[in-house]
Design an enzyme around this catalytic site. Structure first.
Site, PDB file in Angstrom:
ATOM      1  N   HIS A 197      19.267 -35.949 -27.800  1.00 12.31           N
ATOM      2  CA  HIS A 197      18.221 -36.345 -28.775  1.00 12.31           C
ATOM      3  C   HIS A 197      17.986 -35.247 -29.806  1.00 12.31           C
ATOM      4  O   HIS A 197      16.888 -35.148 -30.352  1.00 12.31           O
ATOM      5  CB  HIS A 197      16.928 -36.661 -28.021  1.00 12.31           C
ATOM      6  CG  HIS A 197      17.063 -37.800 -27.070  1.00 12.31           C
ATOM      7  ND1 HIS A 197      17.123 -39.118 -27.469  1.00 12.31           N
ATOM      8  CD2 HIS A 197      17.216 -37.803 -25.722  1.00 12.31           C
ATOM      9  CE1 HIS A 197      17.271 -39.904 -26.423  1.00 12.31           C
ATOM     10  NE2 HIS A 197      17.332 -39.137 -25.337  1.00 12.31           N
ATOM     11  N   GLU A 232      12.591 -12.749 -23.825  1.00 13.50           N
ATOM     12  CA  GLU A 232      11.536 -11.717 -23.830  1.00 13.50           C
ATOM     13  C   GLU A 232      12.079 -10.325 -23.528  1.00 13.50           C
ATOM     14  O   GLU A 232      11.435  -9.341 -23.861  1.00 13.50           O
ATOM     15  CB  GLU A 232      10.407 -12.074 -22.866  1.00 13.50           C
ATOM     16  CG  GLU A 232      10.741 -12.020 -21.406  1.00 13.50           C
ATOM     17  CD  GLU A 232       9.492 -12.246 -20.545  1.00 13.50           C
ATOM     18  OE1 GLU A 232       8.386 -11.876 -20.955  1.00 13.50           O
ATOM     19  OE2 GLU A 232       9.639 -12.810 -19.455  1.00 13.50           O
ATOM     20  N   LYS A 265      12.901 -15.630 -19.832  1.00 12.94           N
ATOM     21  CA  LYS A 265      13.388 -14.331 -19.352  1.00 12.94           C
ATOM     22  C   LYS A 265      14.341 -13.714 -20.376  1.00 12.94           C
ATOM     23  O   LYS A 265      14.217 -12.567 -20.759  1.00 12.94           O
ATOM     24  CB  LYS A 265      14.111 -14.492 -18.007  1.00 12.94           C
ATOM     25  CG  LYS A 265      13.218 -14.768 -16.834  1.00 12.94           C
ATOM     26  CD  LYS A 265      12.557 -13.555 -16.243  1.00 12.94           C
ATOM     27  CE  LYS A 265      11.172 -13.241 -16.667  1.00 12.94           C
ATOM     28  NZ  LYS A 265      10.155 -14.220 -16.741  1.00 12.94           N
ATOM     29  N   ARG A 319       2.598   1.664  -6.653  1.00 10.39           N
ATOM     30  CA  ARG A 319       2.548   0.603  -5.627  1.00 10.39           C
ATOM     31  C   ARG A 319       1.219  -0.139  -5.691  1.00 10.39           C
ATOM     32  O   ARG A 319       0.984  -1.073  -4.957  1.00 10.39           O
ATOM     33  CB  ARG A 319       2.741   1.199  -4.216  1.00 10.39           C
ATOM     34  CG  ARG A 319       4.106   1.816  -3.992  1.00 10.39           C
ATOM     35  CD  ARG A 319       4.174   2.531  -2.659  1.00 10.39           C
ATOM     36  NE  ARG A 319       4.157   1.606  -1.555  1.00 10.39           N
ATOM     37  CZ  ARG A 319       5.251   1.018  -1.037  1.00 10.39           C
ATOM     38  NH1 ARG A 319       6.415   1.253  -1.600  1.00 10.39           N
ATOM     39  NH2 ARG A 319       5.174   0.188  -0.033  1.00 10.39           N
ATOM     40  N   ASN A 321       0.513  -0.346   6.150  1.00  2.60           N
ATOM     41  CA  ASN A 321       0.947  -1.208   5.052  1.00  2.60           C
ATOM     42  C   ASN A 321       1.587  -2.425   5.696  1.00  2.60           C
ATOM     43  O   ASN A 321       2.482  -2.291   6.528  1.00  2.60           O
ATOM     44  CB  ASN A 321       1.955  -0.476   4.162  1.00  2.60           C
ATOM     45  CG  ASN A 321       2.447  -1.395   3.044  1.00  2.60           C
ATOM     46  OD1 ASN A 321       1.751  -2.313   2.638  1.00  2.60           O
ATOM     47  ND2 ASN A 321       3.662  -1.161   2.573  1.00  2.60           N
ATOM     48  N   GLY A 322       1.104  -3.622   5.356  1.00  9.69           N
ATOM     49  CA  GLY A 322       1.700  -4.830   5.927  1.00  9.69           C
ATOM     50  C   GLY A 322       0.625  -5.858   6.242  1.00  9.69           C
ATOM     51  O   GLY A 322      -0.508  -5.765   5.773  1.00  9.69           O
ATOM     52  N   GLU A 359      12.271 -21.284 -17.633  1.00  6.30           N
ATOM     53  CA  GLU A 359      12.023 -19.903 -17.184  1.00  6.30           C
ATOM     54  C   GLU A 359      13.194 -19.005 -17.549  1.00  6.30           C
ATOM     55  O   GLU A 359      13.005 -17.870 -18.002  1.00  6.30           O
ATOM     56  CB  GLU A 359      11.757 -19.893 -15.679  1.00  6.30           C
ATOM     57  CG  GLU A 359      11.621 -18.516 -15.056  1.00  6.30           C
ATOM     58  CD  GLU A 359      10.486 -17.669 -15.650  1.00  6.30           C
ATOM     59  OE1 GLU A 359       9.657 -18.205 -16.422  1.00  6.30           O
ATOM     60  OE2 GLU A 359      10.462 -16.468 -15.371  1.00  6.30           O
ATOM     61  N   LYS A 411       1.796  -6.681 -20.095  1.00  6.05           N
ATOM     62  CA  LYS A 411       1.937  -7.260 -18.752  1.00  6.05           C
ATOM     63  C   LYS A 411       0.845  -8.290 -18.495  1.00  6.05           C
ATOM     64  O   LYS A 411       1.039  -9.262 -17.795  1.00  6.05           O
ATOM     65  CB  LYS A 411       1.882  -6.164 -17.684  1.00  6.05           C
ATOM     66  CG  LYS A 411       2.148  -6.640 -16.271  1.00  6.05           C
ATOM     67  CD  LYS A 411       3.495  -7.325 -16.133  1.00  6.05           C
ATOM     68  CE  LYS A 411       3.697  -7.935 -14.771  1.00  6.05           C
ATOM     69  NZ  LYS A 411       4.888  -8.811 -14.708  1.00  6.05           N
ATOM     70  N   CYS A 416       0.852  -1.192   0.000  1.00 10.54           N
ATOM     71  CA  CYS A 416       0.000   0.000   0.000  1.00 10.54           C
ATOM     72  C   CYS A 416       0.888   1.243   0.000  1.00 10.54           C
ATOM     73  O   CYS A 416       2.075   1.173   0.190  1.00 10.54           O
ATOM     74  CB  CYS A 416      -0.873   0.003   1.252  1.00 10.54           C
ATOM     75  SG  CYS A 416      -1.791  -1.518   1.448  1.00 10.54           S
ATOM     76  N   TRP A 423      -3.644  -1.733  -1.428  1.00 14.74           N
ATOM     77  CA  TRP A 423      -3.463  -2.893  -2.308  1.00 14.74           C
ATOM     78  C   TRP A 423      -3.919  -4.059  -1.442  1.00 14.74           C
ATOM     79  O   TRP A 423      -3.190  -4.532  -0.569  1.00 14.74           O
ATOM     80  CB  TRP A 423      -1.998  -3.028  -2.711  1.00 14.74           C
ATOM     81  CG  TRP A 423      -1.657  -4.263  -3.464  1.00 14.74           C
ATOM     82  CD1 TRP A 423      -1.292  -5.479  -2.958  1.00 14.74           C
ATOM     83  CD2 TRP A 423      -1.659  -4.445  -4.883  1.00 14.74           C
ATOM     84  NE1 TRP A 423      -1.079  -6.376  -3.954  1.00 14.74           N
ATOM     85  CE2 TRP A 423      -1.285  -5.788  -5.149  1.00 14.74           C
ATOM     86  CE3 TRP A 423      -1.935  -3.608  -5.960  1.00 14.74           C
ATOM     87  CZ2 TRP A 423      -1.181  -6.303  -6.441  1.00 14.74           C
ATOM     88  CZ3 TRP A 423      -1.830  -4.127  -7.238  1.00 14.74           C
ATOM     89  CH2 TRP A 423      -1.461  -5.453  -7.473  1.00 14.74           C
TER      90      TRP A 423
END
Ligand code: AGP
Length: 614
Positions: free
Chosen positions: A510, A494, A491, A27, A98-99, A487, A609, A2, A74
């Site tokens: 193979h 992209e 990364k 945020r 916040n938390g 992955e 995104k 937040c 958030w």
């Protein structure tokens, strides 16, 4: 994640607070609010949705006041709505936070037993009640509101950045920090508190970054600081010369690099409140399945996801099958929805999505539900479409991920999948209390392990220089590290636009081995594990054909140096937790190569995104 802003000084601060909240927009937020004291009375204005809704409400009927606090939410506890928006009020006190307060339910019951009435289902509201109660109790020295704040903090378990004020004490605002960032901005005759520098850096460049346990009392003409024991403390201000844009990145060149470095804290946030170490168990109260479903009825886990989330699902399969012994399938959501999946009422579908809006994943979970499966979402955005259409949601607490290339969302997904596998294993008896304790104890140390990895990233600058001209990379991994190879390849391609392919190490002979030459770097994820020897022999095959090797290897492994041109070291951790650690060097490798090439790291070409189209 937040956003918090506080002010005390000679100015009417409503517009200043709103402007500060807008500068914290990155945020993330789903609601917002401000509270001001005017003539000894607190006025609160809150609004659901975008910040502009709060601004419209404020300017429709402006509120005067020279002492105030503001918040963008958030959501983590309690759905996004005006009632759950901060500031939260109890008696003469308002609070923004916040938390995550881990023991908020127990404290809420205790306060309700003393007649306290709650208006929201947030964990934050209990803080306002605790401070308001403490104000009425006999206190020690110092400012009464600060003494009351410290009495309240003594009851809290978890993470918090708190700013509070009281209409009984309009001469101050008080602040506290534990595991969530909070800064105090110092100026001449006026003082500021904020989650982050950008909120108020147009008013001051002198900041104190509070330490965990610190509290502060902000008067208009000074700020008094106190350490974790409540003793007066000296906190030297730092002068921050960032420009506003780089301030949002906290001085990092790109959001992606900031988010890579944030991972220790975000993984800790995702673990927080979900580990019962005493019993070696996981607490997933949000997954309210019928009694006995996991133990007696569950026959099959079906994961559906896309992109990086699909890769975390592949790791989840290893975890679910090794820890919980449940047959697990992982399908690309775009494929699953057109297949003829064998899914029924004995299936638990796991839909993994950072954004919670990926069209293919949404369609796949609907298909699974149509076939009778129960759906658990692993999601980073509260009340997103996928979250709303699932039966249960395990939220990752990664905070908003701005970089298009997913990093902290990925590792917090891995964290959630690890917790879920242990939770299922404990219910099915495949993990006993002692094993659960060992696994969860080690999981709690992962953030500090990753901290060590992200804090020395200079090695990647040289790798970028030596390898960024390559036209293609091959990433190899075996077992639970095979998805990490996939992955790593995603990364790199992209964000650097260099072709890269992830492959199971055992599959190299193979076909792909035909590609090897000195301009075709091979990245091998080769930590000490039960498959290390096999992967080691892959390296020998590569070197014998003149290939160049970058190896991710365990600290202390000197054998690997015989067959690798570059070795990226990671501490030894149990196999179940290795992906959380082995992915970090690959994230940094792709970032530094892309940055060296000068591509748009945060917004790579052609990418979005969230892929909300099919
Ligand atoms: C990851 O770096 C990519 N940006 C992309 O593959 C992403 O993981 C994929 O689009 C899925 O998004 P989601 O997690 O929001 O569903």
């Amino acid at each position: 994640m937040c956003g918090i802003v506080g002010y005390i000084g000679p100015r009417d601060c409503g517009p200043l607070l709103l402007d500060g909240l807008r500068r914290l927009e990155y945020r993330g937020y789903d609601s917002a609010g401000i509270a001001l004291i005017d003539q000894g009375k607190i006025n609160v204005r809150r609004a659901e949705g975008k910040l502009r809704n709060l601004e419209a409400a404020f300017y429709r009927e402006p509120m005067p006041g020279k002492v105030g606090i503001g918040h963008t939410r958030w959501a983590t506890h309690g759905r996004p709505c005006e009632e759950n928006a901060h500031p939260h009020r109890a008696g003469s006190v308002v609070v923004v936070h916040n938390g995550i307060i881990e023991n908020h339910l127990a404290l809420k019951k205790e306060l309700q037993s003393r007649g306290r009435v709650f208006e929201s289902d947030t964990d934050t509201e209990i803080i306002a009640h605790l401070i308001d109660e403490a104000l009425a109790a006999p206190q020690g020295g110092g400012h009464p509101l600060h003494a009351a704040l410290r009495m309240a903090l003594a009851r809290l378990e978890g993470a918090y950045a708190i700013v509070a004020l009281s209409e009984e004490h309009p001469d101050v605002i008080v602040a506290a920090r534990a595991h969530s960032p909070l800064v105090v901005g110092l100026a001449d005759g006026e003082q500021f508190a904020a989650s982050d520098v950008p909120a108020v850096m147009e008013h001051t460049r002198n900041f104190v970054f509070l330490d965990d346990g610190d509290t502060a009392v902000l008067y208009a003409d000074r700020v008094d600081f106190f350490d974790g024991e409540g003793a007066a403390a000296v906190r030297e201000p730092k002068r921050i010369n960032w420009d506003p844009v780089s301030a949002e990145k906290q001085g990092y060149k790109h959001f992606m690099l900031k988010e890579i470095h944030e991972q220790p804290a975000r993984i800790a946030d995702t673990l927080r409140g979900r580990i019962d170490l005493e019993n070696g168990n996981v607490e997933l109260g949000e997954v309210d399945l019928p009694e006995g479903f996991i133990r007696d009825q569950l026959k099959h886990v079906q994961v559906v996801a896309c992109g990086t989330s699909y890769h975390s699902g592949l790791v989840g399969r290893y975890l679910m099958e090794s820890l919980a012994r449940v047959h697990t399938s992982v399908d690309l959501a775009s494929e699953f929805r057109y297949a003829s999946p064998v899914v029924d009422e004995n299936t638990l579908c796991i839909a993994i999505s950072q954004s919670g809006e990926t069209a293919d994943t949404l369609a796949a979970l609907r298909e699974a539900r149509r076939n009778g499966a129960r759906v658990v979402a692993i999601c980073n955005v509260m009340e997103s479409t996928i979250a709303r259409e699932s039966d249960f949601v395990i939220y990752t607490h990664a905070g908003p991920e701005i970089g298009v290339a997913s990093t902290k969302a990925f590792t917090t997904q891995l964290t959630a999948l690890f917790l879920l596998a242990v939770w299922v294993g404990r219910q099915r008896g495949t993990i006993d209390g002692a094993r659960g304790q060992a696994l969860l104890t080690e999981a709690r140390h992962i953030p500090s392990v990753i901290e060590g990895l992200v804090s020395n990233d200079e090695i990647y600058l040289q790798i970028a220089k030596d390898f960024s001209h390559a036209r293609s990379f091959l990433f190899l991994g075996r077992g639970i590290n095979y998805p990490i190879a996939l992955e790593g390849a995603l990364k790199l391609k992209e964000i650097s636009y260099i072709h890269a392919e992830g492959y199971a190490s055992g599959e190299m002979k193979h076909g792909p081995i035909a590609l090897i030459d000195d301009d075709f770097p091979i990245v091998v994820v080769a930590p000490r594990s039960k498959t290390y020897e096999k992967t080691f022999s892959n390296l020998e095959e590569v070197k014998a054909r003149g290939g160049r090797v970058i190896a991710v290897a365990t600290e202390g492994d000197t054998d690997i140096e015989r067959h690798a041109d570059v070795v990226l070291r990671v501490p030894h951790v149990s196999e179940e937790l290795q992906p959380l650690v082995t992915v970090i060097p690959l994230q940094l490798l792709s970032y530094y190569i892309a940055d060296f090439k000068g591509t748009d790291v945060d917004q790579p070409r052609n990418l979005a995104k969230s892929v909300t189209v099919e």
